[in-house]
Design a protein around this motif. Sequence first.
Motif, PDB file in Angstrom:
ATOM      1  N   GLY A   1       0.805  -1.218   0.000  1.00 32.90           N
ATOM      2  CA  GLY A   1       0.000   0.000   0.000  1.00 32.90           C
ATOM      3  C   GLY A   1       0.834   1.262   0.000  1.00 32.90           C
ATOM      4  O   GLY A   1       0.459   2.260  -0.618  1.00 32.90           O
ATOM      5  N   LEU A   2       1.984   1.269   0.702  1.00 34.75           N
ATOM      6  CA  LEU A   2       2.799   2.473   0.808  1.00 34.75           C
ATOM      7  C   LEU A   2       3.941   2.516  -0.194  1.00 34.75           C
ATOM      8  O   LEU A   2       4.394   3.606  -0.568  1.00 34.75           O
ATOM      9  N   LEU A   3       4.421   1.343  -0.627  1.00 34.34           N
ATOM     10  CA  LEU A   3       5.559   1.316  -1.549  1.00 34.34           C
ATOM     11  C   LEU A   3       5.191   0.842  -2.946  1.00 34.34           C
ATOM     12  O   LEU A   3       5.938   1.086  -3.891  1.00 34.34           O
ATOM     13  N   GLY A   4       4.061   0.149  -3.065  1.00 31.93           N
ATOM     14  CA  GLY A   4       3.693  -0.388  -4.372  1.00 31.93           C
ATOM     15  C   GLY A   4       4.526  -1.587  -4.774  1.00 31.93           C
ATOM     16  O   GLY A   4       4.642  -1.896  -5.960  1.00 31.93           O
ATOM     17  N   VAL A   5       5.119  -2.291  -3.793  1.00 24.12           N
ATOM     18  CA  VAL A   5       5.980  -3.440  -4.064  1.00 24.12           C
ATOM     19  C   VAL A   5       5.287  -4.706  -3.568  1.00 24.12           C
ATOM     20  O   VAL A   5       4.862  -4.771  -2.407  1.00 24.12           O
TER      21      VAL A   5
ATOM     22  N   ALA B   1       1.398   9.864   3.862  1.00 22.72           N
ATOM     23  CA  ALA B   1       1.475  10.928   2.863  1.00 22.72           C
ATOM     24  C   ALA B   1       2.455  10.581   1.755  1.00 22.72           C
ATOM     25  O   ALA B   1       2.229  10.890   0.578  1.00 22.72           O
ATOM     26  N   GLY B   2       3.555   9.918   2.117  1.00 24.03           N
ATOM     27  CA  GLY B   2       4.544   9.540   1.118  1.00 24.03           C
ATOM     28  C   GLY B   2       4.009   8.557   0.107  1.00 24.03           C
ATOM     29  O   GLY B   2       4.463   8.533  -1.049  1.00 24.03           O
ATOM     30  N   SER B   3       3.035   7.754   0.495  1.00 26.00           N
ATOM     31  CA  SER B   3       2.452   6.792  -0.443  1.00 26.00           C
ATOM     32  C   SER B   3       1.487   7.467  -1.413  1.00 26.00           C
ATOM     33  O   SER B   3       1.277   6.984  -2.529  1.00 26.00           O
ATOM     34  N   ARG B   4       0.880   8.584  -1.003  1.00 29.47           N
ATOM     35  CA  ARG B   4      -0.123   9.251  -1.833  1.00 29.47           C
ATOM     36  C   ARG B   4       0.476  10.357  -2.700  1.00 29.47           C
ATOM     37  O   ARG B   4       0.095  10.527  -3.851  1.00 29.47           O
ATOM     38  N   ASP B   5       1.382  11.124  -2.142  1.00 32.74           N
ATOM     39  CA  ASP B   5       1.942  12.267  -2.879  1.00 32.74           C
ATOM     40  C   ASP B   5       3.420  12.420  -2.505  1.00 32.74           C
ATOM     41  O   ASP B   5       3.793  13.285  -1.713  1.00 32.74           O
TER      42      ASP B   5
ATOM     43  N   ALA C   1      12.215   2.882   5.986  1.00 38.51           N
ATOM     44  CA  ALA C   1      11.542   2.636   7.261  1.00 38.51           C
ATOM     45  C   ALA C   1      10.280   1.804   7.064  1.00 38.51           C
ATOM     46  O   ALA C   1       9.978   0.907   7.878  1.00 38.51           O
ATOM     47  N   VAL C   2       9.536   2.065   6.001  1.00 39.86           N
ATOM     48  CA  VAL C   2       8.307   1.321   5.728  1.00 39.86           C
ATOM     49  C   VAL C   2       8.620  -0.151   5.481  1.00 39.86           C
ATOM     50  O   VAL C   2       7.965  -1.053   6.033  1.00 39.86           O
ATOM     51  N   PHE C   3       9.624  -0.417   4.663  1.00 32.41           N
ATOM     52  CA  PHE C   3       9.967  -1.812   4.359  1.00 32.41           C
ATOM     53  C   PHE C   3      10.468  -2.513   5.620  1.00 32.41           C
ATOM     54  O   PHE C   3      10.126  -3.668   5.871  1.00 32.41           O
ATOM     55  N   GLY C   4      11.274  -1.819   6.415  1.00 29.06           N
ATOM     56  CA  GLY C   4      11.730  -2.400   7.672  1.00 29.06           C
ATOM     57  C   GLY C   4      10.581  -2.684   8.623  1.00 29.06           C
ATOM     58  O   GLY C   4      10.567  -3.718   9.311  1.00 29.06           O
ATOM     59  N   LEU C   5       9.589  -1.787   8.661  1.00 33.20           N
ATOM     60  CA  LEU C   5       8.411  -1.991   9.504  1.00 33.20           C
ATOM     61  C   LEU C   5       7.645  -3.235   9.067  1.00 33.20           C
ATOM     62  O   LEU C   5       7.229  -4.050   9.904  1.00 33.20           O
TER      63      LEU C   5
END
Length: 290
Positions: A32-36, A170-174, A191-195
């Motif tokens: 959802g946040l990285l698109g991976v 916010a980083g995932s949207r814009d 940080a998102v991937f580590g989380l």
Amino acid sequence: MFNEIVLSQAANGVVLGFLYVLIAAGLSITFGLLGVINFAHGAFFALGAYFGLMLYQWFGWAAVPLAPVLVAVVGMLVEIVLIRRLYGKEPLLSLIVTFALALLIEAIIRFIWGADGKPFSAPPFLNGVFEAGPLLMTSYRVAVLVATVLTLAALWAFLVFTPYGRILRAGSRDPEMVEMLGIRLPRVMTAVFGLGCGLAAIAGVLAGPLWNVSPSMSASAVMPAFVIVTIGGLGSLRGATVAGLLVGIVTTLTIQFYPHAAGAAMYVFMFLILLLRPRGLLGERWERFE
């Protein structure tokens, strides 16, 4: 007697469901946040179990909570070296690369710890049985339920109420707007991937005493995680929570009353849900960014 069996199996299904939710939450956040599409998510789950087992053997249960932290650090290193190159690319490419990564991590696990399963004992103070009327569960399962609920509640609070959580969303949207505010987006992505990897590792540590700790346990985690994310809706954390609980209950009840169909139950359930809701239960539009 029948009602007691159904109630106990449903309770066990809730425990299994929350474990699935914890695994799927990391996968859902990463997508959802990285698109991976992280097919190596199950490998990080297994890595968490093995790190937890290693710390338990060396220092006892007091050191086991460090295992998810170590896995999160490994995940952040993987993101910096490999995953970062996949942003903005076709989802199929990330699926292929992370599948190769999963095979690599499993091979490393086999090389270091061997291919045989290893026992992982629950803490001695959780060896008893919890009984509440007709409900009968082991104390460790109750502890797993409490731990997963608290972890998911903390994750929700972090994403909704903290400045860092708002930055991640916010980083995932814009992403361009976030960078214009002076926030270094690559660090946010790391940080998102580590989380996400850390959440999978927490589930691995908790599942260790319930499942057999073996290299193949990654497959037992990644497929239900993908099913749950698909049923709940890609990128929807709330959807993953609802879907995980439903899948856990359906799986345990099928094991109890029709064990031959247990392996296919969650896939049949996914098929039925997608017939009615092709985007999942709480699916959201995912805005891909370049």
